[in-house]
Design an enzyme around this catalytic site. Structure first.
Site, PDB file in Angstrom:
ATOM      1  N   GLU A  34      -5.715   6.802 -10.448  1.00 29.70           N
ATOM      2  CA  GLU A  34      -4.906   6.495  -9.251  1.00 29.70           C
ATOM      3  C   GLU A  34      -4.274   7.778  -8.747  1.00 29.70           C
ATOM      4  O   GLU A  34      -3.640   8.509  -9.506  1.00 29.70           O
ATOM      5  CB  GLU A  34      -3.828   5.459  -9.596  1.00 29.70           C
ATOM      6  CG  GLU A  34      -2.786   5.237  -8.514  1.00 29.70           C
ATOM      7  CD  GLU A  34      -3.363   4.876  -7.133  1.00 29.70           C
ATOM      8  OE1 GLU A  34      -4.118   3.890  -7.051  1.00 29.70           O
ATOM      9  OE2 GLU A  34      -3.065   5.598  -6.158  1.00 29.70           O
ATOM     10  N   ALA A 325      -3.955  -9.153  -0.635  1.00 30.47           N
ATOM     11  CA  ALA A 325      -3.725  -8.787  -2.034  1.00 30.47           C
ATOM     12  C   ALA A 325      -4.360  -9.799  -2.980  1.00 30.47           C
ATOM     13  O   ALA A 325      -5.050  -9.437  -3.948  1.00 30.47           O
ATOM     14  CB  ALA A 325      -2.221  -8.691  -2.293  1.00 30.47           C
ATOM     15  N   HIS A 450      11.284 -36.547  -2.300  1.00 27.14           N
ATOM     16  CA  HIS A 450      12.210 -36.669  -1.167  1.00 27.14           C
ATOM     17  C   HIS A 450      13.597 -36.205  -1.602  1.00 27.14           C
ATOM     18  O   HIS A 450      14.031 -36.546  -2.703  1.00 27.14           O
ATOM     19  CB  HIS A 450      12.271 -38.122  -0.718  1.00 27.14           C
ATOM     20  CG  HIS A 450      13.261 -38.348   0.388  1.00 27.14           C
ATOM     21  ND1 HIS A 450      13.010 -37.953   1.686  1.00 27.14           N
ATOM     22  CD2 HIS A 450      14.501 -38.905   0.376  1.00 27.14           C
ATOM     23  CE1 HIS A 450      14.053 -38.277   2.431  1.00 27.14           C
ATOM     24  NE2 HIS A 450      14.976 -38.839   1.671  1.00 27.14           N
TER      25      HIS A 450
HETATM   26  C1  LIG Z   1       2.458  -3.820   5.944  1.00 22.10           C
HETATM   27  C2  LIG Z   1       1.497  -4.612   5.098  1.00 22.10           C
HETATM   28  C3  LIG Z   1       1.880  -5.847   4.630  1.00 22.10           C
HETATM   29  C4  LIG Z   1       1.003  -6.588   3.849  1.00 22.10           C
HETATM   30  N1  LIG Z   1       1.402  -7.803   3.404  1.00 22.10           N
HETATM   31  C5  LIG Z   1       0.564  -8.551   2.670  1.00 22.10           C
HETATM   32  C6  LIG Z   1       0.978  -9.813   2.163  1.00 22.10           C
HETATM   33  O1  LIG Z   1       2.103 -10.249   2.391  1.00 22.10           O
HETATM   34  N2  LIG Z   1       0.114 -10.518   1.419  1.00 22.10           N
HETATM   35  C7  LIG Z   1      -1.157 -10.060   1.158  1.00 22.10           C
HETATM   36  O2  LIG Z   1      -1.917 -10.757   0.488  1.00 22.10           O
HETATM   37  N3  LIG Z   1      -1.568  -8.863   1.603  1.00 22.10           N
HETATM   38  C8  LIG Z   1      -0.746  -8.101   2.347  1.00 22.10           C
HETATM   39  N4  LIG Z   1      -1.146  -6.872   2.774  1.00 22.10           N
HETATM   40  C9  LIG Z   1      -2.514  -6.421   2.444  1.00 22.10           C
HETATM   41  C10 LIG Z   1      -2.595  -5.921   0.994  1.00 22.10           C
HETATM   42  O3  LIG Z   1      -1.620  -4.943   0.796  1.00 22.10           O
HETATM   43  C11 LIG Z   1      -3.981  -5.390   0.707  1.00 22.10           C
HETATM   44  O4  LIG Z   1      -4.941  -6.360   1.033  1.00 22.10           O
HETATM   45  C12 LIG Z   1      -4.139  -5.020  -0.755  1.00 22.10           C
HETATM   46  O5  LIG Z   1      -3.206  -4.057  -1.130  1.00 22.10           O
HETATM   47  C13 LIG Z   1      -5.562  -4.488  -1.034  1.00 22.10           C
HETATM   48  O6  LIG Z   1      -5.653  -4.097  -2.361  1.00 22.10           O
HETATM   49  P1  LIG Z   1      -6.762  -3.064  -2.839  1.00 22.10           P
HETATM   50  O7  LIG Z   1      -6.612  -2.988  -4.322  1.00 22.10           O
HETATM   51  O8  LIG Z   1      -8.079  -3.402  -2.289  1.00 22.10           O
HETATM   52  O9  LIG Z   1      -6.386  -1.669  -2.160  1.00 22.10           O
HETATM   53  P2  LIG Z   1      -5.031  -0.825  -2.105  1.00 22.10           P
HETATM   54  O10 LIG Z   1      -3.860  -1.647  -2.417  1.00 22.10           O
HETATM   55  O11 LIG Z   1      -5.064  -0.104  -0.822  1.00 22.10           O
HETATM   56  O12 LIG Z   1      -5.167   0.183  -3.320  1.00 22.10           O
HETATM   57  C14 LIG Z   1      -6.077   1.226  -3.338  1.00 22.10           C
HETATM   58  C15 LIG Z   1      -5.553   2.299  -4.266  1.00 22.10           C
HETATM   59  O13 LIG Z   1      -6.590   3.252  -4.476  1.00 22.10           O
HETATM   60  C16 LIG Z   1      -6.007   4.559  -4.506  1.00 22.10           C
HETATM   61  N5  LIG Z   1      -7.092   5.498  -4.182  1.00 22.10           N
HETATM   62  C17 LIG Z   1      -7.820   5.556  -3.045  1.00 22.10           C
HETATM   63  N6  LIG Z   1      -8.773   6.489  -3.153  1.00 22.10           N
HETATM   64  C18 LIG Z   1      -8.644   7.032  -4.392  1.00 22.10           C
HETATM   65  C19 LIG Z   1      -9.365   8.032  -5.105  1.00 22.10           C
HETATM   66  N7  LIG Z   1     -10.436   8.645  -4.572  1.00 22.10           N
HETATM   67  N8  LIG Z   1      -8.961   8.344  -6.348  1.00 22.10           N
HETATM   68  C20 LIG Z   1      -7.876   7.705  -6.916  1.00 22.10           C
HETATM   69  N9  LIG Z   1      -7.163   6.757  -6.285  1.00 22.10           N
HETATM   70  C21 LIG Z   1      -7.573   6.417  -5.052  1.00 22.10           C
HETATM   71  C22 LIG Z   1      -4.906   4.476  -3.468  1.00 22.10           C
HETATM   72  O14 LIG Z   1      -3.939   5.472  -3.690  1.00 22.10           O
HETATM   73  C23 LIG Z   1      -4.371   3.065  -3.693  1.00 22.10           C
HETATM   74  O15 LIG Z   1      -3.322   3.058  -4.616  1.00 22.10           O
HETATM   75  C24 LIG Z   1      -0.284  -6.076   3.525  1.00 22.10           C
HETATM   76  C25 LIG Z   1      -0.670  -4.820   3.981  1.00 22.10           C
HETATM   77  C26 LIG Z   1       0.210  -4.089   4.756  1.00 22.10           C
HETATM   78  C27 LIG Z   1      -0.201  -2.738   5.227  1.00 22.10           C
END
Ligand SMILES: Cc1cc2nc3c(=O)[nH]c(=O)nc-3n(C[C@H](O)[C@H](O)[C@H](O)COP(=O)(O)OP(=O)(O)OC[C@H]3O[C@@H](n4cnc5c(N)ncnc54)[C@H](O)[C@@H]3O)c2cc1C
Length: 471
Positions: A34, A325, A450
């Site tokens: 990460e 998420a 209820h």
């Molecule tokens: C403002 C906002 C509000 C949101 N609210 C919600 C919500 O209420 N409910 C919900 O379900 N979803 C919500 N989401 C969406 C949710 O955050 C994402 O769908 C979720 O985080 C996706 O998870 P992921 O593991 O695919 O990617 P991410 O959470 O984006 O994680 C990817 C990780 O990979 C790391 N990374 C990337 N490239 C590399 C590399 N080459 N080497 C090492 N590390 C790397 C990054 O640093 C990051 O930590 C929200 C998003 C935003 C922007």
């Protein structure tokens, strides 16, 4: 010297960290690379958690603003929000949760490698920034997530023209804020900053707010937003945005083809998020990509054996993949279990709940009325307003409704769409109903306590059979 693991995960967002823990539970040796200094990815650091923390502050302010209704006397003066305290509390929550994942990694013996990684040949991951090293892996999971993206007419300068990454950290409440895009991110920030005191304008290209939701939900949200003093411009396209030292000027073309100029302190661009693959070496490794996303099959295998991908960075090639998420986490669990040799089934994306924490809240799952009709169902609808419920009256939360979309022929529940108090919690019952292929009749026979908000779900089921009791 290289280190060997059964599974190496790149990215510790809700997809990557959950996949890692599950793989470890199933006996695999696991490392996660990460690049951020904390675990949890977008959800914990910039997304779900900080935004919902801000929304809780907005809700607290709303209750205090309505103190007289509750018989609470507040010493003279208008209640206002102290942004320093807001951020201190929000950051404490984020910090506690990210440290919680570090604890879970230790507990499950998952190795956390701090750095940026890329694919470096079959079964090899190179950490090229941070704790530099080459890792050997029997299986690699790409979970690099997404980042904000703009549209061609708008250049993000991160000061006046901002993304959600900046919007969660604003030191002062902007006097005026224009929000471009009315998906979940756009309408949540509209609710936050309107309650905090900004003049908010929301501009949406499509003819209605929250375009992925049922049309009735969009209409109800627009009504509620207008009542709160949010200016809603739908069917409107931002054609130009110019930042100056004191603000931003936005040109927007309305449904009548006329262009209007809007000046504001800030423009928040909430038009969606794109995949993070730069420098990952995915294409060089021969992985098939589609519009920049990593293409996977229904069990998250990429075109290269031994490399899987999950979460916001993927496409299944079958329409829009939900960037949520809980979707990324479920994909992580399925992938870890498949790698460990367990029998796994593809996810049914029609059963993914969508929760939007604007005011009023939205919770939905399954087909909208329009989608059900498009798929050829003879549709039966049942709608019940929250305002009739005793529980809603006690809470002073009278807006919204629960709408059930069902198939007339077999009485199966196809979708449930709600806007109003606690909708993001109430939707859980609907998710289970779809998962168990429930009929409307079974929802009617399910006893709803209820007085609760959940009675609206039972009553909407009654309404679908033309027999709502309290309406
Ligand atoms: C403002 C906002 C509000 C949101 N609210 C919600 C919500 O209420 N409910 C919900 O379900 N979803 C919500 N989401 C969406 C949710 O955050 C994402 O769908 C979720 O985080 C996706 O998870 P992921 O593991 O695919 O990617 P991410 O959470 O984006 O994680 C990817 C990780 O990979 C790391 N990374 C990337 N490239 C590399 C590399 N080459 N080497 C090492 N590390 C790397 C990054 O640093 C990051 O930590 C929200 C998003 C935003 C922007």
């Amino acid at each position: 010297m290289s280190k060997s693991f059964d599974v190496v995960v790149i990215g510790a967002g809700t997809g990557g960290y959950v996949a890692a823990i599950r793989a470890s539970q199933l006996g695999k040796t696991v490392a996660v690379v990460e690049k951020q200094s904390a675990l949890g990815g977008t959800c914990l650091i910039w997304g779900c958690i900080p935004t919902k923390a801000l929304l809780e502050h907005a809700h607290a302010l709303k209750v205090i603003q309505q103190a007289s209704e509750w018989g609470v006397t507040i010493p003279s003066g208008t209640p206002t929000i102290n942004m320093t305290q807001v951020h201190t509390r929000k950051d404490k929550i984020v910090d506690g949760l990210t440290k919680g994942i570090a604890f879970l990694f230790k507990k499950n013996k998952v190795t956390w490698i701090k750095g940026t990684a890329r694919l470096a040949g079959p079964g090899k991951v190179e950490v090229f920034e941070g704790e530099k090293q080459t890792l050997e892996a029997k299986e690699i999971i790409l979970a690099t997530g997404s980042s904000p993206r703009s549209v061609p007419a708008v250049t993000i300068d991160h000061t006046r023209i901002i993304t959600s990454d900046e919007a969660i950290h604003l030191k002062d409440v902007p006097k005026s804020l224009v929000i471009m895009g009315s998906g979940a991110v756009g309408v949540e920030f509209a609710s936050i900053y309107r309650r905090f005191g900004s003049e908010v304008t929301i501009i949406e290209l499509v003819k209605r707010l929250v375009p992925v939701e049922d049309e009735a939900v969009s209409a109800e949200l627009e009504k509620a937003f207008k009542k709160q003093g949010i200016t809603v411009l739908t069917g409107t396209k931002v054609t130009k945005a110019t930042a100056t030292s004191s603000g931003v000027t936005i040109e927007a073309e309305g449904p009548d083809g006329k262009t209007q100029k809007i000046s504001a302190d800030m423009l928040l661009v909430a038009t969606g998020r794109g995949p993070v693959t730069t420098g990952l070496g995915a294409e060089e490794a021969g992985i098939t990509m589609e519009r920049g996303y990593i293409k996977v099959d229904e069990l998250y295998r990429t075109s290269v054996p031994g490399v899987s991908a999950i979460g916001d960075v993927i496409t299944l090639g079958t329409g829009v993949h939900p960037q949520l998420a809980h979707v990324s986490s479920m994909e992580g669990i399925i992938t870890a279990e498949r790698i460990a040799g367990k029998d796994v089934q593809p996810l049914n994306y029609d059963h993914v709940p969508g929760c939007t924490y604007c005011d009023p809240e939205i919770g939905s799952v399954g087909l909208t009325e329009a989608q059900a009709k498009e798929r050829g169902y003879d549709v039966r609808i049942g709608t019940f307003p929250f305002g009739v419920l005793g529980r809603a009256r006690m809470a002073g939360e009278l807006e919204g409704f629960v709408k059930i979309v069902a198939d007339k022929k077999y009485d199966e529940v196809l979708g449930v769409h709600m806007i109003g108090p606690r909708s993001t919690e109430l939707v859980a019952e609907a998710v289970l109903a779809l998962r168990l292929e429930c009929t409307v009749e079974e929802l009617i026979k399910t006893i709803h306590a209820h007085p609760t908000f959940s009675e609206a779900v039972g009553e909407a089921a009654h309404a679908a059979h033309g027999a709502a009791i309290h309406m």
